[in-house]
Scaffold this active site. Structure first.
Site, short mmCIF file in Angstrom:
data_model
loop_
_atom_site.label_atom_id
_atom_site.label_comp_id
_atom_site.label_asym_id
_atom_site.label_seq_id
_atom_site.Cartn_x
_atom_site.Cartn_y
_atom_site.Cartn_z
N ARG A 73 0.96 -1.12 -0.03
CA ARG A 73 0.11 0.02 -0.12
C ARG A 73 0.98 1.17 0.13
O ARG A 73 1.76 1.20 1.00
CB ARG A 73 -0.90 -0.22 1.03
CG ARG A 73 -1.86 1.28 1.44
CD ARG A 73 -2.72 1.32 2.58
NE ARG A 73 -3.64 2.38 2.52
CZ ARG A 73 -3.34 3.32 3.61
NH1 ARG A 73 -2.68 3.06 4.40
NH2 ARG A 73 -3.94 4.61 3.18
N HIS A 117 -2.41 11.24 0.44
CA HIS A 117 -2.05 10.83 1.82
C HIS A 117 -1.35 12.15 2.20
O HIS A 117 -0.21 12.21 2.47
CB HIS A 117 -1.02 9.71 1.87
CG HIS A 117 -0.87 9.10 3.32
ND1 HIS A 117 -1.00 8.00 3.83
CD2 HIS A 117 -0.57 9.69 4.45
CE1 HIS A 117 -0.83 7.54 4.77
NE2 HIS A 117 -0.43 8.95 5.30
N GLU A 162 -7.18 9.12 6.03
CA GLU A 162 -7.41 9.71 7.23
C GLU A 162 -7.99 11.26 6.99
O GLU A 162 -7.25 12.18 7.28
CB GLU A 162 -6.14 9.85 8.21
CG GLU A 162 -5.91 8.51 8.47
CD GLU A 162 -4.74 8.25 9.63
OE1 GLU A 162 -4.43 9.38 10.24
OE2 GLU A 162 -4.00 7.35 9.77
N ASN A 289 -7.22 2.58 9.94
CA ASN A 289 -6.00 2.73 10.40
C ASN A 289 -6.21 2.54 12.15
O ASN A 289 -7.10 3.59 12.40
CB ASN A 289 -5.49 4.06 10.24
CG ASN A 289 -5.17 3.72 8.67
OD1 ASN A 289 -5.16 2.87 8.02
ND2 ASN A 289 -4.72 5.22 8.34
N TYR A 291 -4.69 2.26 15.66
CA TYR A 291 -3.40 2.38 16.57
C TYR A 291 -3.56 1.96 18.06
O TYR A 291 -3.06 1.53 18.85
CB TYR A 291 -2.52 3.77 16.45
CG TYR A 291 -1.96 3.69 14.87
CD1 TYR A 291 -0.81 3.30 14.76
CD2 TYR A 291 -2.76 4.25 13.90
CE1 TYR A 291 -0.13 3.27 13.47
CE2 TYR A 291 -2.06 4.12 12.64
CZ TYR A 291 -1.06 3.72 12.47
OH TYR A 291 -0.25 3.57 11.26
N GLU A 349 -3.55 0.51 8.13
CA GLU A 349 -2.43 0.71 8.85
C GLU A 349 -2.58 0.07 10.43
O GLU A 349 -3.74 0.44 10.84
CB GLU A 349 -2.32 2.01 8.84
CG GLU A 349 -1.66 2.96 7.70
CD GLU A 349 -1.62 4.24 7.92
OE1 GLU A 349 -1.45 4.95 9.15
OE2 GLU A 349 -1.58 5.07 6.95
O1 IFM Z 1 2.55 7.93 10.03
C1 IFM Z 1 1.23 8.08 9.99
C2 IFM Z 1 0.42 7.77 8.91
O2 IFM Z 1 0.88 8.84 7.83
C3 IFM Z 1 -0.93 8.14 8.95
N1 IFM Z 1 -1.58 7.16 9.96
C4 IFM Z 1 -0.97 7.49 11.33
C5 IFM Z 1 0.76 6.94 10.99
C6 IFM Z 1 1.38 6.93 12.44
O3 IFM Z 1 1.26 8.26 13.06
#
Ligand code: IFM
Length: 443
Positions: A73, A117, A162, A289, A291, A349
């Protein structure tokens, strides 16, 4: 059980890895501008060279192949292919992505292309950027160029990465390019990201009839810090502000009423959404994404009267101050499947940054990232077992790179990059990921 068609990949983005910032006719982008403005990025780092992927892409493809990845990706840099954002295309820039895509396919991997992006051409920012009502048209024209050029080889298309960050980190918090702090403007920008998505989808469909079209949203499950009604309300508000503000328009064609009510007259210039709803502009897949989660508390002041509780010693948290919370990935996938029911979901992500030393041998040991990876893969596997139609997982990121306002200080790579020599060294996570993929594929 992961389906046999599952895509295992790593993700990157153009500005974070490519370098060659002004080479071969690439135009300036808003991150070139911001990072060259003293004090905006930690230690005044910038993406001028980054990982030099523009010149080392063949090495990076070989690296992914050695890790048994079957998907990659990446994003296209708009100013590399249309330096001024509109108008003349830049053939050397377009040719770079030809080489990249051909190399990915020759290595037996499936390309997933993200159109945006975060590296908006500065020339468009000079015309108001995402706040300009022409933005959806500019984005559609850019989409037309890129889909015509690569649509014969690329079948997985993502409009935006995002949009929350584009709108609110870039135009409300001002930590990201273009570095603006204006809530009313941020909502207009958010709206234009949605309209741009809505204009781009039919263009992709027309030029690539067999495309899988998606958008990538960053979803943070939101939990109250305590059981008080105030903290509960703060958690619901954060969910509305961060998650539902983008999920609802894409899937329901509306904005969440609780946030509309909360904003009152701060919400201006945000009108017709019919052009983007799932009914009129269906997408095929939702990329998320993931985290961490947000733990929220009521706060008497501020635009949203809420505060994200920072991690304490009772939590394990990464260098970003993000709590390690793999259950939140399972929770998120279940919730999206239940409430929004996209035809297919994938993790676009997922990863973590930790303080770590430079490698001294062939592999950098990174036990905390290994643990993070395994726990999150476990969460995906549980979601599949619970009926969520998952199609892919992408580790963020293939390699250490320019982490926006943090410069090169936050290392998310599963491969280490020495930013002096640009040497790549696998971290243990990369090898564990490789072995995991080989195991689940049965070979
Ligand atoms: O590095 C970033 C990415 O560009 C977009 N999502 C979160 C990642 C970590 O902060």
């Amino acid at each position: 059980m992961f389906p046999s068609s599952f895509h295992w990949g790593a993700a990157t983005s153009s500005y974070q890895i490519e370098g060659a910032a002004l080479e071969d006719g690439r135009g300036e982008c808003i991150w070139t501008r911001l990072s060259h403005t003293p004090g905006k990025v930690r230690d005044n780092h910038n993406g001028d060279v980054a990982c030099d992927h523009y010149h080392r892409y063949a090495e990076d493809i070989a690296l992914m192949q050695s890790l048994s990845l079957n998907a990659y990706r990446f994003s296209v840099s708009w100013p590399r292919v249309i330096p001024k954002g509109t108008g003349a295309a830049n053939e050397p820039g377009l040719a770079f992505y030809d080489r990249l895509i051909d190399g990915v396919l020759e290595a037996g991997m499936t390309p997933y292309l993200t159109l945006y992006h975060w590296d908006l051409p500065q020339a468009l920012q000079d015309r108001g950027g995402w706040a300009n009502t022409d933005m959806p048209k500019w984005f559609a024209d850019y989409t037309d160029l890129v889909t015509r050029r690569y649509g014969d080889r690329v079948k997985h298309w993502t409009t935006l990465n995002e949009p929350y960050v584009v709108a609110f980190v870039g135009h409300y918090e001002g930590r990201h390019a273009p570095g603006i702090r204006d809530l009313v403007l941020a909502y207009r920008v958010a709206h234009h990201t949605m309209l741009s998505h809505g204009q781009a989808v039919p263009v992709i469909r027309q030029n690539v009839p067999d495309a899988e079209v998606s958008i990538v949203l960053d979803i943070w499950p939101s939990h109250p810090q305590t059981d008080t009604p105030e903290d509960h309300a703060a958690a619901v508000r954060f969910d509305g502000y961060h998650n539902r503000w983008f999920l609802d328009p894409v899937f329901k064609g509306t904005y969440p009423q609780d946030i509309i009510d909360w904003l009152g007259d701060k919400l201006r210039g945000v009108d017709d959404l019919s052009a983007i709803s799932q009914a009129n502009v269906p997408i095929d897949a939702l990329g998320i994404n993931y985290y961490t989660r947000a733990k929220m508390a009521h706060e008497p002041t501020g635009d949203f009267q809420m505060r994200r509780v920072l991690p304490d010693d009772s939590m394990v948290y990464t260098q970003m101050q993000w709590e390690v919370y793999p259950d939140g990935l399972h929770e998120t996938l279940m919730r999206l499947h239940r409430e929004y029911a996209p035809k297919s979901l994938y993790v676009a992500e997922n990863g973590s940054a930790w303080e770590e030393d430079a490698p001294t041998g062939d592999v950098l040991e990174d036990p905390r990232r290994v643990d993070y990876l395994h726990k999150h893969l476990g969460a995906v596997e549980r979601a599949i077992a619970d009926g969520v139609p998952m199609s892919a997982y992408f580790a963020w990121s293939l390699m250490d790179n320019f982490e926006w306002a943090h410069g090169y200080h936050q290392r998310f790579g599963i491969v280490h990059v020495d930013f002096e020599t640009l040497k790549r060294t696998p971290k243990r996570t990369a090898l564990e990921y490789r072995d995991f993929i080989r195991r689940v594929r049965g070979g």
